[in-house]
Write an enzyme that holds these catalytic residues in place. Structure first.
Site, PDB file in Angstrom:
ATOM      1  N   SER A 136      21.594   1.346  24.720  1.00 49.42           N
ATOM      2  CA  SER A 136      20.946   0.048  24.943  1.00 49.42           C
ATOM      3  C   SER A 136      20.398  -0.514  23.638  1.00 49.42           C
ATOM      4  CB  SER A 136      19.786   0.254  25.915  1.00 49.42           C
ATOM      5  OG  SER A 136      18.960  -0.870  25.937  1.00 49.42           O
ATOM      6  N   TYR A 160      11.781   3.773  28.103  1.00 41.49           N
ATOM      7  CA  TYR A 160      13.209   3.698  28.459  1.00 41.49           C
ATOM      8  C   TYR A 160      14.067   3.733  27.190  1.00 41.49           C
ATOM      9  CZ  TYR A 160      17.544   1.170  29.320  1.00 41.49           C
ATOM     10  OH  TYR A 160      18.861   0.778  29.325  1.00 41.49           O
ATOM     11  N   LYS A 164      16.914   6.556  25.651  1.00 42.14           N
ATOM     12  CA  LYS A 164      18.289   6.240  25.213  1.00 42.14           C
ATOM     13  C   LYS A 164      18.520   6.739  23.775  1.00 42.14           C
ATOM     14  CE  LYS A 164      19.973   4.218  28.862  1.00 42.14           C
ATOM     15  NZ  LYS A 164      21.218   4.602  29.523  1.00 42.14           N
TER      16      LYS A 164
HETATM   17  N1  UFG Z   1      12.400 -13.062  32.366  1.00 38.69           N
HETATM   18  C1  UFG Z   1      11.613 -13.990  33.007  1.00 38.69           C
HETATM   19  N2  UFG Z   1      11.384 -13.851  34.339  1.00 38.69           N
HETATM   20  C2  UFG Z   1      11.908 -12.829  35.071  1.00 38.69           C
HETATM   21  C3  UFG Z   1      12.719 -11.867  34.410  1.00 38.69           C
HETATM   22  C4  UFG Z   1      12.933 -12.013  33.062  1.00 38.69           C
HETATM   23  O1  UFG Z   1      11.116 -14.945  32.389  1.00 38.69           O
HETATM   24  O2  UFG Z   1      11.658 -12.751  36.284  1.00 38.69           O
HETATM   25  C5  UFG Z   1      12.659 -13.218  30.934  1.00 38.69           C
HETATM   26  C6  UFG Z   1      12.116 -12.063  30.106  1.00 38.69           C
HETATM   27  O3  UFG Z   1      10.783 -12.295  29.743  1.00 38.69           O
HETATM   28  C7  UFG Z   1      13.078 -12.054  28.926  1.00 38.69           C
HETATM   29  C8  UFG Z   1      14.404 -12.536  29.521  1.00 38.69           C
HETATM   30  O4  UFG Z   1      14.054 -13.194  30.742  1.00 38.69           O
HETATM   31  O5  UFG Z   1      12.663 -12.988  28.001  1.00 38.69           O
HETATM   32  C9  UFG Z   1      15.346 -11.404  29.820  1.00 38.69           C
HETATM   33  O6  UFG Z   1      14.642 -10.418  30.540  1.00 38.69           O
HETATM   34  P1  UFG Z   1      15.343  -9.205  31.294  1.00 38.69           P
HETATM   35  O7  UFG Z   1      14.286  -8.447  32.017  1.00 38.69           O
HETATM   36  O8  UFG Z   1      16.498  -9.700  32.102  1.00 38.69           O
HETATM   37  O9  UFG Z   1      15.987  -8.361  30.126  1.00 38.69           O
HETATM   38  P2  UFG Z   1      15.299  -7.713  28.828  1.00 38.69           P
HETATM   39  O10 UFG Z   1      15.686  -8.557  27.656  1.00 38.69           O
HETATM   40  O11 UFG Z   1      13.874  -7.436  29.003  1.00 38.69           O
HETATM   41  O12 UFG Z   1      15.988  -6.277  28.787  1.00 38.69           O
HETATM   42  C10 UFG Z   1      17.361  -6.088  29.040  1.00 38.69           C
HETATM   43  C11 UFG Z   1      17.547  -4.809  29.833  1.00 38.69           C
HETATM   44  C12 UFG Z   1      17.150  -3.638  29.012  1.00 38.69           C
HETATM   45  C13 UFG Z   1      17.856  -3.668  27.698  1.00 38.69           C
HETATM   46  C14 UFG Z   1      17.647  -4.976  26.986  1.00 38.69           C
HETATM   47  C15 UFG Z   1      18.475  -5.014  25.742  1.00 38.69           C
HETATM   48  O13 UFG Z   1      16.799  -4.860  31.035  1.00 38.69           O
HETATM   49  O14 UFG Z   1      17.537  -2.460  29.712  1.00 38.69           O
HETATM   50  O15 UFG Z   1      18.042  -6.027  27.833  1.00 38.69           O
HETATM   51  O16 UFG Z   1      18.416  -6.257  25.117  1.00 38.69           O
HETATM   52  F1  UFG Z   1      17.397  -2.681  26.908  1.00 38.69           F
END
Ligand code: UFG
Length: 341
Positions: A136, A160, A164
């Site tokens: 990841s 997490y 990894k």
């Molecule tokens: N977000 C929101 N509202 C939500 C969910 C997400 O505003 O309900 C925003 C988050 O703050 C972030 C973006 O959308 O800015 C993406 O969030 P995600 O939770 O979809 O994904 P992340 O970037 O946090 O993390 C994902 C995976 C991880 C991985 C990472 C690598 O969940 O496992 O990408 O870039 F490590």
């Protein structure tokens, strides 16, 4: 144990010869695992899915695959299955909720780390040499520069990501000591569904942006929470690099061919090299679904970097891989196709 029938595969202009393999896909009933399995089957490989169904879906198990209901922590069952004579393992099974990993590190240690030790030991005992591992972008932590290439410092921000990175270190030691060859694929933000609609299993209680937007569009949730709109980005919301799961699936095929043919290991980023903001995804989702998708701006989520984008130059150079389905419209419309029931 390579089958004599060679297949010519065409990955967006990059052709390569692939030999039919027997592949053991751990976590193959999950969201990414089912897309990878679909890609392996389409390329003519034989697949056995090993999954404990904690987050997998029954409808993700294709009739052409053999299925073993098993846990990676059940060493006896795992070893017995591993001894059936596989050419390679694809290892996707993991706990992956970033927030949960900070609250329950014990759970993540046992499942992700101990599970890896069992898989690697079973591979050694059964004589399986090749493994493709789902790593990841979380191994990098807060970016000190973007786009992030594989030489970027490794400094996970959450437990997490730490698991990894530890698994990558196990892989490197087992390569050195046991001759195993691995491909460690550092996914950025996996999203989208098979464009032909062949994968239909939905994730339970999703926390990632796109499924949350889709559940809001489908009326399952009242509104989307946008975690912060005051970031130093073009519209104030976070920018991420969304990569279509079918593009990830193709990368697995290419990576398996690479480690087998070159007899060397590989660590690569898999991203689209395009940053999309939360607001851009929400607006495109409103246009594509025709639904209002109510939203509220809430506080920032701890640990969220403002912008994360990948350099995928290494995957392009070594594997001839390129994202083909990772534009916003394909990501969103292929997902809506599954949520719009
Ligand atoms: N977000 C929101 N509202 C939500 C969910 C997400 O505003 O309900 C925003 C988050 O703050 C972030 C973006 O959308 O800015 C993406 O969030 P995600 O939770 O979809 O994904 P992340 O970037 O946090 O993390 C994902 C995976 C991880 C991985 C990472 C690598 O969940 O496992 O990408 O870039 F490590």
């Amino acid at each position: 144990m390579l089958r004599p029938s060679a297949l010519m595969l065409d990955f967006g202009g990059v052709s390569c010869i692939s030999y039919s393999m027997r592949i053991f896909v751990i976590g193959g009933a999950g969201y990414i695992g089912s897309h990878v399995t679909r890609g392996l089957l389409d390329a003519g490989h034989q697949v056995c899915v090993y999954d404990n169904m904690s987050s997998g879906a029954k409808e993700n198990i294709f009739p052409e695959t053999r299925f073993i209901h098993g846990d990676i922590l059940d060493y006896t069952t795992l070893l017995e299955a591993m001894r059936e004579g596989w050419d390679a393992v694809v290892y996707l099974a993991a706990l992956k909720a970033v927030g949960e990993s900070m609250l329950y590190p014990e759970k993540y240690s046992v499942n992700n780390i101990n599970g890896t030790v069992y898989i690697l030991n079973a591979m050694c005992a059964a004589g399986v040499k090749y493994i493709c591992f789902s790593s990841s972008a979380a191994v990098y932590g807060q970016p000190v520069r973007t786009p992030i290439d594989e030489e970027h410092p490794l400094n996970p921000e959450n437990f997490y990501g730490f698991t990894k990175l530890e698994i990558e270190r196990f892989l490197a030691w087992y390569e050195r000591l046991k001759g195993l060859r691995y491909a460690s694929l550092r996914y950025f933000n996996a999203a989208g569904y098979d464009t032909a609609g062949r994968v239909r299993g939905l994730e339970r209680n999703p926390a990632n942006l796109l499924p949350v937007i889709m559940e809001t569009a489908a009326g399952i949730r009242p509104r989307l929470q946008i975690f912060g709109a005051d970031y130093p980005t073009r519209d104030g919301t976070c920018i991420r690099d969304y990569i279509h799961v079918s593009d990830l699936a193709q990368a697995h095929l290419l990576a398996l061919n690479f480690i087998r043919e070159k007899d060397e290991s590989l660590t690569v980023n898999l991203g689209s090299e395009t940053g999309l903001s939360v607001r851009e995804i929400v607006e495109a989702s409103r246009r594509i679904t025709g639904k209002p998708i109510p939203e509220e701006i809430t506080a920032r989520r701890p640990g969220d970097p403002a912008a994360l984008t990948a350099s995928a130059a290494k995957a392009k150079r070594l594997l001839g891989w390129k994202a083909r389905y990772s534009d916003a419209d394909t990501l969103i419309s292929s997902t809506w196709n599954v949520y719009n029931l």
